[in-house]
Design a protein around this motif. Structure first.
Motif, short mmCIF file in Angstrom:
data_model
loop_
_atom_site.label_atom_id
_atom_site.label_comp_id
_atom_site.label_asym_id
_atom_site.label_seq_id
_atom_site.Cartn_x
_atom_site.Cartn_y
_atom_site.Cartn_z
N ILE A 1 2.58 69.87 4.29
CA ILE A 1 2.29 71.17 3.69
C ILE A 1 0.86 71.52 4.07
CG2 ILE A 1 2.22 72.51 1.56
CD1 ILE A 1 4.08 70.37 0.29
N ILE A 2 0.73 72.27 5.15
CA ILE A 2 -0.60 72.60 5.68
C ILE A 2 -1.03 73.95 5.11
CG2 ILE A 2 -1.95 73.05 7.76
CD1 ILE A 2 0.11 71.27 9.27
N CYS A 3 -2.11 73.95 4.36
CA CYS A 3 -2.62 75.16 3.72
C CYS A 3 -3.94 75.53 4.37
CB CYS A 3 -2.83 74.92 2.23
SG CYS A 3 -1.33 74.41 1.36
N ASN B 1 0.25 64.62 -2.37
CA ASN B 1 -0.58 64.18 -1.23
C ASN B 1 -0.05 64.66 0.12
OD1 ASN B 1 1.60 62.48 -0.80
ND2 ASN B 1 0.54 60.61 -1.36
N ARG B 2 1.05 65.41 0.12
CA ARG B 2 1.52 66.02 1.37
C ARG B 2 0.71 67.27 1.72
NH1 ARG B 2 7.61 67.05 -0.09
NH2 ARG B 2 6.48 67.86 -1.89
N ILE B 3 -0.04 67.77 0.75
CA ILE B 3 -0.83 68.98 0.98
C ILE B 3 -2.09 68.65 1.78
CG2 ILE B 3 -2.22 70.78 -0.13
CD1 ILE B 3 -0.19 70.81 -2.41
N ILE B 4 -2.24 69.34 2.88
CA ILE B 4 -3.42 69.22 3.75
C ILE B 4 -4.13 70.57 3.69
CG2 ILE B 4 -4.20 68.90 6.14
CD1 ILE B 4 -1.35 67.49 6.53
N ILE B 5 -5.42 70.55 3.39
CA ILE B 5 -6.18 71.79 3.29
C ILE B 5 -7.12 71.93 4.48
CG2 ILE B 5 -7.82 73.16 1.92
CD1 ILE B 5 -6.82 71.57 -0.57
N ILE B 6 -7.04 73.06 5.15
CA ILE B 6 -7.99 73.40 6.21
C ILE B 6 -8.88 74.51 5.67
CG2 ILE B 6 -8.30 74.37 8.53
CD1 ILE B 6 -5.48 73.37 9.22
N ASN B 7 -10.18 74.27 5.61
CA ASN B 7 -11.13 75.30 5.22
C ASN B 7 -11.80 75.85 6.46
OD1 ASN B 7 -11.17 75.46 2.25
ND2 ASN B 7 -11.73 73.30 2.37
N ARG C 1 -2.93 80.94 11.14
CA ARG C 1 -1.69 80.32 11.64
C ARG C 1 -1.99 79.36 12.79
NH1 ARG C 1 2.37 82.92 8.97
NH2 ARG C 1 2.54 85.19 8.96
N ASN C 2 -2.87 79.76 13.69
CA ASN C 2 -3.23 78.89 14.82
C ASN C 2 -3.91 77.61 14.37
OD1 ASN C 2 -2.15 80.65 16.73
ND2 ASN C 2 -4.08 81.73 17.03
N ALA C 3 -4.75 77.70 13.34
CA ALA C 3 -5.43 76.51 12.82
C ALA C 3 -4.41 75.51 12.28
CB ALA C 3 -6.43 76.91 11.73
N GLY C 4 -3.40 76.00 11.60
CA GLY C 4 -2.34 75.12 11.09
C GLY C 4 -1.52 74.51 12.20
N LEU C 5 -1.20 75.31 13.21
CA LEU C 5 -0.43 74.82 14.36
C LEU C 5 -1.13 73.66 15.06
CD1 LEU C 5 0.87 78.05 16.14
CD2 LEU C 5 2.28 76.19 15.23
N LYS C 6 -2.46 73.75 15.15
CA LYS C 6 -3.22 72.73 15.88
C LYS C 6 -3.09 71.34 15.29
CE LYS C 6 -6.74 75.71 17.90
NZ LYS C 6 -8.05 76.33 17.68
N ILE C 7 -2.93 71.25 13.97
CA ILE C 7 -2.89 69.92 13.35
C ILE C 7 -1.49 69.47 12.93
CG2 ILE C 7 -5.26 70.21 12.54
CD1 ILE C 7 -3.93 70.19 9.65
N ASN D 1 7.53 71.93 20.08
CA ASN D 1 7.28 71.90 21.53
C ASN D 1 7.54 73.24 22.21
OD1 ASN D 1 10.07 72.01 21.96
ND2 ASN D 1 10.24 69.94 22.76
N ILE D 2 8.21 74.18 21.52
CA ILE D 2 8.33 75.54 22.07
C ILE D 2 6.95 76.18 22.10
CG2 ILE D 2 9.36 77.84 21.78
CD1 ILE D 2 11.37 75.70 22.68
N TYR D 3 6.16 75.94 21.05
CA TYR D 3 4.78 76.42 21.04
C TYR D 3 3.95 75.71 22.11
CZ TYR D 3 5.29 78.60 16.36
OH TYR D 3 5.65 79.37 15.29
N THR D 4 4.00 74.37 22.10
CA THR D 4 3.05 73.60 22.92
C THR D 4 3.35 73.68 24.40
OG1 THR D 4 4.35 71.59 22.44
CG2 THR D 4 2.41 72.00 21.07
N LYS D 5 4.60 73.48 24.81
CA LYS D 5 4.88 73.44 26.25
C LYS D 5 4.78 74.81 26.91
CE LYS D 5 9.97 73.59 26.32
NZ LYS D 5 11.19 72.82 26.54
N ASN D 6 4.85 75.87 26.10
CA ASN D 6 4.75 77.23 26.64
C ASN D 6 3.42 77.90 26.30
OD1 ASN D 6 7.55 77.44 27.77
ND2 ASN D 6 8.05 77.05 25.63
N ASN D 7 2.51 77.10 25.70
CA ASN D 7 1.16 77.58 25.37
C ASN D 7 1.21 78.87 24.54
OD1 ASN D 7 -1.62 77.24 25.42
ND2 ASN D 7 -1.89 78.55 27.21
N ILE D 8 2.05 78.85 23.49
CA ILE D 8 2.22 80.01 22.62
C ILE D 8 1.35 79.86 21.38
CG2 ILE D 8 3.85 81.33 21.20
CD1 ILE D 8 6.06 80.44 23.17
#
Length: 195
Positions: free
Chosen positions: A22-24, A45-51, A61-67, A157-164
């Motif tokens: 759960i990436i927030c 503890n499944r919640i991950i917070i990105i500040n 959205r991109n910040a969440g995708l990265k991790i 991998n649709i995101y990653t292999k196609n650089n989306i």
């Protein structure tokens, strides 16, 4: 806004599918969103917070995708909430058909009314959709396709292999700008006829 954030997150925390991240992304909020996230993180503890500094929805959205580490990605907006079996139903179909994307129906809920919005109706759940037809439907309006990202479970991998990624710096139509590429590069798209 923090108005619906806790309701949203609790519907994610209470999913019948438990093996999820759960990436927030706290995109420079100035209200009490971070306080809500930190309180709920103590419960789950499944919640991950990105500040991060405010960069807009696409940047968040991109910040969440990265991790994200999962095989599949789904985006849920903080003013939405999901049915208890939503992720389980989507994931079950994805695994059964080794799908690149699952598209579900969804509810609009407002003023005490709940309306089902059905999209891409080509047959029973499990029907493999024609990629070109799904893209065409995105541009044909109501009751056909829907450009939002939040009713689509997509293989990472649709995101990653196609650089989306989501185009940063725009705030209207950002879902469509990304969704059309995700659909184009998905070889197997399956419809879940359930909201």
């Amino acid at each position: 806004t923090s108005l619906y954030l806790e309701k949203c997150l609790r519907t994610v925390m209470n999913q019948s599918l438990k093996e999820i991240e759960i990436i927030c992304v706290n995109d420079g909020s100035t209200d009490n969103s971070l306080e809500i996230l930190e309180r709920l993180q103590k419960e789950d503890n499944r919640i991950i917070i990105i500040n991060k500094e405010n960069g807009g929805l696409t940047s968040a959205r991109n910040a969440g995708l990265k991790i994200a580490k999962g095989k599949y990605i789904i985006h849920i907006d903080s003013d939405d909430w999901i049915e208890q079996n939503y992720l389980k139903d989507m994931y079950k179909i994805a695994i059964k058909y080794d799908a690149d994307m699952i598209i579900s129906d969804f509810y609009y809920e407002f003023q005490g009314k709940k309306v089902i919005y059905q999209v891409d109706q080509y047959g029973e759940t499990g029907t493999i959709l024609d990629t070109g037809k799904v893209i065409e439907n995105l541009f044909l309006g109501e009751k056909r396709g829907f450009p939002a990202i939040w009713n689509k479970l997509v293989k990472k991998n649709i995101y990653t292999k196609n650089n989306i990624s989501f185009p940063e710096g725009i705030s209207i139509g950002e879902d469509l700008a990304t969704t059309v590429f995700l659909i184009y590069f998905s070889n197997k798209i399956i419809k879940l006829n359930k909201a």
